[in-house]
Design a protein around this motif. Structure first.
Motif, mmCIF file in Angstrom:
data_model
loop_
_atom_site.group_PDB
_atom_site.id
_atom_site.type_symbol
_atom_site.label_atom_id
_atom_site.label_comp_id
_atom_site.label_asym_id
_atom_site.label_seq_id
_atom_site.Cartn_x
_atom_site.Cartn_y
_atom_site.Cartn_z
ATOM 1 N N SER A 17 22.296 13.473 85.345
ATOM 2 C CA SER A 17 23.144 13.157 84.677
ATOM 3 C C SER A 17 23.086 14.392 83.537
ATOM 4 C CB SER A 17 22.816 11.855 84.016
ATOM 5 O OG SER A 17 22.728 10.927 84.841
ATOM 6 N N LEU A 18 21.978 14.547 83.097
ATOM 7 C CA LEU A 18 21.649 15.392 82.088
ATOM 8 C C LEU A 18 22.180 17.000 82.048
ATOM 9 C CD1 LEU A 18 20.582 16.158 79.213
ATOM 10 C CD2 LEU A 18 18.307 16.201 80.043
ATOM 11 N N GLY A 19 21.828 17.233 83.540
ATOM 12 C CA GLY A 19 22.202 18.751 84.129
ATOM 13 C C GLY A 19 23.616 18.827 84.017
ATOM 14 N N LEU A 20 24.455 17.821 84.634
ATOM 15 C CA LEU A 20 25.957 17.975 84.680
ATOM 16 C C LEU A 20 26.437 17.904 83.091
ATOM 17 C CD1 LEU A 20 26.613 15.387 87.684
ATOM 18 C CD2 LEU A 20 26.607 18.159 87.510
ATOM 19 N N GLU A 21 25.853 17.262 82.479
ATOM 20 C CA GLU A 21 26.406 17.158 81.110
ATOM 21 C C GLU A 21 26.290 18.266 80.309
ATOM 22 O OE1 GLU A 21 25.659 13.776 77.501
ATOM 23 O OE2 GLU A 21 23.898 15.340 77.637
ATOM 24 N N LEU A 22 24.999 18.998 80.400
ATOM 25 C CA LEU A 22 24.877 20.536 79.871
ATOM 26 C C LEU A 22 25.600 21.413 80.534
ATOM 27 C CD1 LEU A 22 20.845 20.088 79.574
ATOM 28 C CD2 LEU A 22 22.503 20.142 77.896
ATOM 29 N N ALA A 23 26.295 21.207 81.848
ATOM 30 C CA ALA A 23 27.138 22.014 82.544
ATOM 31 C C ALA A 23 28.718 21.875 82.114
ATOM 32 C CB ALA A 23 27.160 21.855 83.752
ATOM 33 N N GLY A 24 28.874 20.868 81.211
ATOM 34 C CA GLY A 24 30.236 20.775 80.821
ATOM 35 C C GLY A 24 30.886 19.652 81.230
ATOM 36 N N PHE A 25 30.189 18.544 82.008
ATOM 37 C CA PHE A 25 30.945 17.363 82.546
ATOM 38 C C PHE A 25 30.576 16.115 81.731
ATOM 39 C CE2 PHE A 25 30.468 20.024 86.082
ATOM 40 C CZ PHE A 25 31.755 20.025 86.762
#
Length: 418
Positions: A17-25
């Motif tokens: 979740s956190l990784g995808l958020e930081l990727a712009g999702f």
């Protein structure tokens, strides 16, 4: 940064979740079974919509409400495929991989991201993987698998993850797997020295020199296997060689009263740092008691790896990369015998299968392969002129069927599933 939307199933404690958020999702929804993991998500992202319960239940969420989402992602349960387990695959009540693929027919996401353990890449699951690729192709998606090492993306851990990415052809042509980083990950000693020394332990400097490698794979385990420790015997042996007692998790770092040659245990905060939550960029808090926190952390997808894949998917969806030609008529074949039986739809003998493959196949090899197929598919057999003939039947996996045995088994094992 252009913002894209994601629905994440089996979200766990939020590593992906956190990784995808930081990727712009931006999360339109996160679905998770474990109550403590849901509390962790709420603790860190109170603004998110969290659906708590069985991801495959319409009482928890309705996939049809999220049609045409940019990304459907998930870290579906690993036990059906783990090398250390029974590798039940499609017959394991925890298996949601094939069901998640079926969701593409309902949700119609622009991209699909599913990650799992290295076991799914083994020969045992070649036909399972082939079915997934064929099914995605029939739904209009191009897909690819890749085994990624967390240490290639700055995580101080030997943690291979088998990742599936699928997109529609017009988007997939822009997709490139993320390149490994140029910077080597820190050793466990360098990574955790400040935490080991935080309560005045006099042996911290010596320990730092001994812990001069990256960590073996962190194993969060499941509710079926009791408390928190650092994994199987071989992992504990590696930990001991680096000066760590792997038989449990400590409440706090060693103190000034502990002798210099003390064999310390890791704390949950230390394990989280090894999993990639190692800076302000990846700051995260965990809810629940120690064993639950450790399980959440240990079962997570490391945020830096999720971020790297997320960026690659984002760049493809936004057409930020150089497109590559997709040869749609040249499909990857993970299991040629499965492919032959599936395309035929009829009973086939050893001779007929060999002819279709274009190479001789000995009886022992075919027998082993058929036994592998029987784990995940119905296989019909009959004698034909003194020869054994085989026909590929239905896929045994849960695909959303109301009458599938998964429902009963899931309810019986619910208290032990995590």
């Amino acid at each position: 940064m252009s913002e894209l939307n994601v629905v994440e199933i089996c979200a766990g404690a939020g590593g992906q979740s956190l990784g995808l958020e930081l990727a712009g999702f931006k999360h339109a929804l996160a679905v998770e079974l474990d109550a403590n993991a849901c509390n962790t998500l709420r603790l860190n992202r109170p603004e998110w919509k969290i659906a708590e319960g069985d991801a495959a239940s319409l009482d928890v969420w309705n996939p049809a409400d999220y049609q045409e989402i940019d990304l459907l992602a998930g870290g579906v349960p690993c036990p059906p495929f783990t090398i250390a387990g029974k590798q039940l695959g499609a017959t394991d009540e925890r298996d949601l991989f094939a069901w998640a693929v079926e969701l593409c027919g309902i949700v119609r996401p622009r991209a699909l991201l599913l990650e799992n353990v290295r076991g799914l890449s083994m020969n045992r699951f070649a036909a399972y993987r082939q079915h997934v690729l064929d099914r995605l192709n029939s739904l209009g998606y191009v897909a690819d698998w890749k085994l990624l090492q967390a240490s290639d993306y700055g995580v101080s851990q030997l943690r291979p993850r088998f990742v599936l990415v699928a997109m529609r052809p017009e988007d997939f042509s822009y997709f490139h797997w993320p390149e490994p980083g140029k910077k080597q990950p820190k050793t466990v000693g360098d990574l955790l020295h400040d935490q080991m020394a935080s309560r005045g332990w006099r042996g911290a400097d010596t320990w730092r020199l001994k812990a001069n490698d990256i960590a073996p794979t962190i194993v969060g385990g499941s509710k079926k296997h009791g408390g928190a420790d650092l994994g199987p015997t071989r992992a504990k042996t590696k930990w001991k060689a680096m000066g760590v007692d792997g038989w449990g998790i400590a409440d706090e770092p060693p103190s000034a009263e502990d002798p210099k040659d003390h064999l310390p245990r890791l704390t949950c905060d230390m394990v989280a740092r090894i999993q990639g939550w190692d800076s302000e960029r990846y700051k995260w808090e965990f809810s629940g008691r120690k064993t639950s926190r450790y399980r959440q952390i240990g079962n997570a997808f490391p945020p830096p790896v999720a971020e790297a894949i997320g960026i690659a998917i984002r760049d493809a969806l936004l057409r930020k990369t150089t497109p590559q030609k997709i040869l749609e008529n040249v499909k990857p074949v993970h299991d040629p015998i499965y492919a032959v039986l599936r395309s035929s739809g009829k009973f086939m003998t050893l001779e007929q299968i060999s002819k279709a493959l274009g190479e001789p196949l000995d009886p022992a090899t075919l027998d082993r392969h058929i036994n592998h197929l029987k784990h995940d598919f119905e296989i019909e057999e009959k004698e034909r002129r003194g020869e054994r003939a085989y026909r590929l039947g239905e896929f045994k996996a849960f695909l959303g069927q109301e009458n599938h045995r998964r429902h009963e088994l899931f309810q019986l094992q619910l208290s032990k599933i995590s």
